[in-house]
Write a protein that holds these residues in place. Structure first.
Motif, PDB file in Angstrom:
ATOM      1  N   SER A  57       6.128   3.659  -0.321  1.00 19.66           N
ATOM      2  CA  SER A  57       5.147   3.296   0.708  1.00 19.66           C
ATOM      3  C   SER A  57       5.591   3.868   2.043  1.00 19.66           C
ATOM      4  CB  SER A  57       5.042   1.768   0.843  1.00 19.66           C
ATOM      5  OG  SER A  57       4.601   1.171  -0.350  1.00 19.66           O
ATOM      6  N   GLN A 116       1.063   0.685  11.425  1.00 19.81           N
ATOM      7  CA  GLN A 116       1.033  -0.626  12.039  1.00 19.81           C
ATOM      8  C   GLN A 116       1.528  -0.544  13.489  1.00 19.81           C
ATOM      9  OE1 GLN A 116      -0.855  -2.516   9.788  1.00 19.81           O
ATOM     10  NE2 GLN A 116       0.605  -4.207  10.050  1.00 19.81           N
ATOM     11  N   PRO A 144       0.821  -1.215   0.000  1.00 19.89           N
ATOM     12  CA  PRO A 144       0.000   0.000   0.000  1.00 19.89           C
ATOM     13  C   PRO A 144       0.853   1.262   0.000  1.00 19.89           C
ATOM     14  CG  PRO A 144       0.141  -0.922   2.204  1.00 19.89           C
ATOM     15  CD  PRO A 144       0.873  -1.886   1.294  1.00 19.89           C
ATOM     16  N   LEU A 170       4.294  -7.330   8.569  1.00 22.88           N
ATOM     17  CA  LEU A 170       4.306  -6.377   7.470  1.00 22.88           C
ATOM     18  C   LEU A 170       4.406  -7.122   6.146  1.00 22.88           C
ATOM     19  CD1 LEU A 170       4.761  -3.436   6.285  1.00 22.88           C
ATOM     20  CD2 LEU A 170       7.199  -3.982   6.410  1.00 22.88           C
ATOM     21  N   THR A 190       0.337   3.883   1.980  1.00 25.44           N
ATOM     22  CA  THR A 190       0.484   4.337   3.364  1.00 25.44           C
ATOM     23  C   THR A 190       0.033   3.221   4.290  1.00 25.44           C
ATOM     24  OG1 THR A 190      -0.047   6.589   2.663  1.00 25.44           O
ATOM     25  CG2 THR A 190      -0.124   6.139   5.009  1.00 25.44           C
ATOM     26  N   LEU A 191       0.785   3.063   5.379  1.00 25.35           N
ATOM     27  CA  LEU A 191       0.485   1.976   6.305  1.00 25.35           C
ATOM     28  C   LEU A 191       0.839   2.428   7.714  1.00 25.35           C
ATOM     29  CD1 LEU A 191      -0.502  -0.968   5.969  1.00 25.35           C
ATOM     30  CD2 LEU A 191       1.891  -1.661   5.919  1.00 25.35           C
ATOM     31  N   LEU A 195       5.516   3.827   5.857  1.00 22.65           N
ATOM     32  CA  LEU A 195       5.214   2.933   6.972  1.00 22.65           C
ATOM     33  C   LEU A 195       5.461   3.675   8.272  1.00 22.65           C
ATOM     34  CD1 LEU A 195       4.600   0.190   8.323  1.00 22.65           C
ATOM     35  CD2 LEU A 195       7.050  -0.339   8.107  1.00 22.65           C
ATOM     36  N   LEU A 219       4.758  -5.575   2.149  1.00 18.51           N
ATOM     37  CA  LEU A 219       4.708  -4.578   1.076  1.00 18.51           C
ATOM     38  C   LEU A 219       4.950  -5.305  -0.235  1.00 18.51           C
ATOM     39  CD1 LEU A 219       6.839  -1.634   2.543  1.00 18.51           C
ATOM     40  CD2 LEU A 219       4.361  -1.937   2.631  1.00 18.51           C
TER      41      LEU A 219
END
Lengths: 116, 113
Positions: free
Chosen positions: B108, B13, B8, B19, B10-11, B110, B21
Motif C-alpha cells: 500500500s 492523506q 487500500p 490511517l 494507494t492512499l 501512503l 490499512l
C-alpha cells in the motif's frame, strides 16, 4: 543482533551478461538466509533460501546463491540475465534458533537494471 | 492455497489525519503476521509482528499502532499522520517457525501531504 549488508545499491548490466549481487551478514547465532525480488510497485517474492545442507542453493528464474560461512556471505548469481530480471533484490536473514519468531532482517536492497 | 490481501493499494492523506490499512490472509490458520515499511533507499523496516490474536510486538517506536482482532486480520493504524509516515507498507505472513518463508502482500502506497 543480526544485520545484513548489500554492498551495491545499483547494478547495471547488459542483457545476457552474468550478474552477481553481493550480500554479507553478521550474527552471533546460526542463521537462515533468503533472497527476495521486488518488481516495481509490487510486494516481495521469494527467490531462494538457505536453511541447511548444500551451500549452493538454486531458486526460481535461473538464480542461485552460495552460502559461505567463513566469509559470512550469501551472494546471488545468474549466468545470463534478461530484461525481465530488472527489479530490486533483497537479502534477508533470520536466526535459526526460533528466538525471533522467524522474523526477517532485510538488507537495503540492490536495484538490478538490465539494458538491451 | 494461501492468499494475502491488503488495502487500500494507494492512499493520499493530509498531515494530522487518521490511517487504517487492512490485511487479511486466507487458506491458513494461526499465521504470524507482519507489517513492514519500505522507504526510498532504506530497505524494509519491520514495524510490527503478531503471533496470535491480540498479541502485538512493536519493533520500532513511532506514530503507528497495529491490531489483530481476528486470527487472519492485521490492521495498521495511526491517529495523526506525519509527513515522515509516507512510504510503501507491506503486510506479510508466515507459519512462524524460523526458516519458514514470509509471504508478502502487494503493498500500500501512503503519501502524507
Amino acid at each position: 543482533a543480526q544485520s545484513v549488508t548489500q554492498l551495491d545499491s545499483q547494478v547495471p548490466v547488459f542483457e545476457e551478461a552474468p550478474v552477481e549481487l553481493r550480500c554479507n551478514y553478521s550474527s552471533s547465532v546460526s542463521v537462515y538466509l533468503f533472497w527476495y525480488v521486488q518488481y516495481p510497485n509490487q510486494g516481495l517474492q521469494l527467490l531462494l533460501k538457505y536453511l541447511s545442507g548444500s551451500t549452493l542453493v538454486k531458486g526460481i528464474n535461473g538464480f542461485e546463491a552460495e552460502f559461505n560461512k567463513s566469509q559470512t556471505s550469501f551472494h546471488l548469481r545468474k549466468p545470463s540475465v534478461h530484461i525481465s530480471d530488472t527489479a530490486e533484490y533483497f537479502c534477508a536473514v533470520s536466526d535459526s534458533d526460533g528466538g525471533s519468531q522467524g522474523n526477517l532482517i532485510f538488507g537495503k536492497g540492490t536495484k538490478l537494471s538490465v539494458k538491451p | 492455497s494461501q492468499t494475502i490481501h491488503q488495502w487500500p493499494a494507494t492512499l493520499v492523506q493530509p498531515v494530522g489525519s487518521p490511517l487504517s490499512l487492512e490485511c487479511t490472509v486466507e487458506g491458513t490458520s494461526n499465521p504470524n503476521l507482519y507489517w513492514y515499511r519500505q522507504a526510498a533507499g532504506r530497505g524494509l523496516q519491520l514495524l510490527f509482528y503478531s503471533v496470535g490474536i491480540g498479541q502485538i510486538s512493536s519493533e520500532v517506536p513511532q506514530n503507528l499502532s497495529a491490531s489483530r482482532p481476528q486470527d487472519r486480520q492485521f490492521i495498521l493504524s495511526s491517529k495523526k499522520l506525519l509527513l515522515s509516515d509516507s512510504g510503501f507498507y507491506l503486510c506479510a505472513w508466515s507459519l512462524g517457525s524460523s526458516g519458514n518463508t514470509i509471504y508478502f502482500g502487494e503493498g500500500s502506497w501512503l503519501t502524507v501531504v
